[in-house]
Write an enzyme that holds these catalytic residues in place. Structure first.
Site, PDB file in Angstrom:
ATOM      1  N   PRO A 175      24.354   2.696  55.921  1.00 19.66           N
ATOM      2  CA  PRO A 175      23.253   3.582  56.318  1.00 19.66           C
ATOM      3  C   PRO A 175      21.877   2.916  56.278  1.00 19.66           C
ATOM      4  CG  PRO A 175      23.813   3.975  54.038  1.00 19.66           C
ATOM      5  CD  PRO A 175      24.767   2.909  54.524  1.00 19.66           C
ATOM      6  N   GLU A 176      21.827   1.586  56.235  1.00 19.21           N
ATOM      7  CA  GLU A 176      20.558   0.898  56.022  1.00 19.21           C
ATOM      8  C   GLU A 176      19.484   1.238  57.053  1.00 19.21           C
ATOM      9  OE1 GLU A 176      23.502  -1.996  54.045  1.00 19.21           O
ATOM     10  OE2 GLU A 176      23.506  -0.432  55.586  1.00 19.21           O
ATOM     11  N   LEU A 177      19.868   1.384  58.327  1.00 22.84           N
ATOM     12  CA  LEU A 177      18.848   1.632  59.356  1.00 22.84           C
ATOM     13  C   LEU A 177      18.109   2.946  59.119  1.00 22.84           C
ATOM     14  CD1 LEU A 177      20.522   0.395  62.667  1.00 22.84           C
ATOM     15  CD2 LEU A 177      18.588  -0.614  61.451  1.00 22.84           C
TER      16      LEU A 177
ATOM     17  N   HIS B 258      16.884   3.754  56.467  1.00 20.81           N
ATOM     18  CA  HIS B 258      15.796   3.379  55.562  1.00 20.81           C
ATOM     19  C   HIS B 258      14.956   2.244  56.151  1.00 20.81           C
ATOM     20  CE1 HIS B 258      17.726   5.814  52.452  1.00 20.81           C
ATOM     21  NE2 HIS B 258      18.856   5.235  52.783  1.00 20.81           N
TER      22      HIS B 258
END
Length: 268
Positions: free
Chosen positions: A161-163, A165
């Site tokens: 889910p990095e994108l 953030h």
């Protein structure tokens, strides 16, 4: 057995505990618990209040502990798991305020440490099984991918889910692409969609799916089976397995021939 970490007691249910140097206790003020169950070493990420987020201390402790397990001739297999509600929620975002372009040395050091950890398990001759329940995202997903086998709980939430953030999952991208088809890998990284336990098994990520409270026991069964094998043969098999994956067919067969000749000395 109860191991005291950072002033708080943690019930491990074990019969013994050692740190990465082999002495009784835990590492880096308890962020990583290290326990030997016969020839199997159990490494437990122990920041449950942070969903075992990988800050620098935990990342370094795990890297050191994997190195210690590899160098310990009494350790035949490793189980990697997480304390509390989830396996690992990825990088600890609270550290990012100090990892800025104004601190290039710190940024490069942390990147090198993370990259080394993401590839460490497959470079070891000692086999590693991950026992993951709950969240296994970002860098935690990378650890699951990096293990040789994986047991997951039915409550697994796996993904990148990095994108969301505004972060690029740069250091887990290689493992992600090599684990899944390109279309699914890009879906996971670009949308942040999380895979369930059933989907993880469907796409070849999970070797076993069990109830969340059974993941460590199931992983121990796998590790104990490894531990019963002649260690030189298992080490040679693992090293050859990853080596041939990146070789052309003819070169891979030549590597296999070399190991075939070597293994004649394993049986007495």
């Amino acid at each position: 057995m109860t191991v005291t970490t950072s002033g708080q007691p943690t019930d491990t249910g074990s019969t013994g505990s050692t740190d990465s140097t082999g002495s009784t206790g835990s590492t880096d003020a308890g962020v990583l618990l290290v326990e030997d169950r016969g020839p199997v070493r159990v490494l437990t990420l122990n920041r449950p209040d942070k969903l075992n987020a990988l800050d620098t201390a935990l990342t370094r402790a795990l890297d050191d502990a994997l190195t210690a397990a590899e160098e310990d001739g009494e350790v035949r297999a490793v189980v990697l798991t997480g304390a509390g509600r989830g396996f690992c929620s990825g990088a600890d975002l609270s550290e990012f305020s100090s990892l800025t372009p104004g601190q290039p040395d710190a940024v490069l050091e942390r990147a090198a440490l993370t990259a080394r950890l993401q590839t460490r398990m497959q470079q070891m001759g000692t086999p590693v099984v991950a026992a993951a329940h709950g969240a296994a995202v970002g860098g935690g997903a990378g650890l699951v991918v990096g293990a040789d086998m994986t047991v997951v709980g039915t409550d697994l939430k796996f993904g990148y889910p990095e994108l969301r953030h505004s972060i690029v999952p740069a250091l887990v991208m290689t493992g992600l692409q090599r684990q899944f088809s390109r279309k699914l890998a890009f879906e996971l990284v670009s949308t942040g969609r999380l895979l369930s336990a059933a989907e993880a098994a469907e796409h070849g990520l999970a070797n076993r799916v069990v109830e969340p409270d059974q993941v460590v026991d199931a992983a121990l069964e796998i590790a104990e089976r490894w531990a019963a094998v002649e260690p030189r043969a298992l080490r040679a098999a693992k090293e050859l397995f990853y080596r041939v994956a990146d070789l052309p067919t003819e070169a891979a067969m030549r590597a296999g021939q070399d190991v075939n000749a070597l293994m004649r000395g394993f049986r007495q």
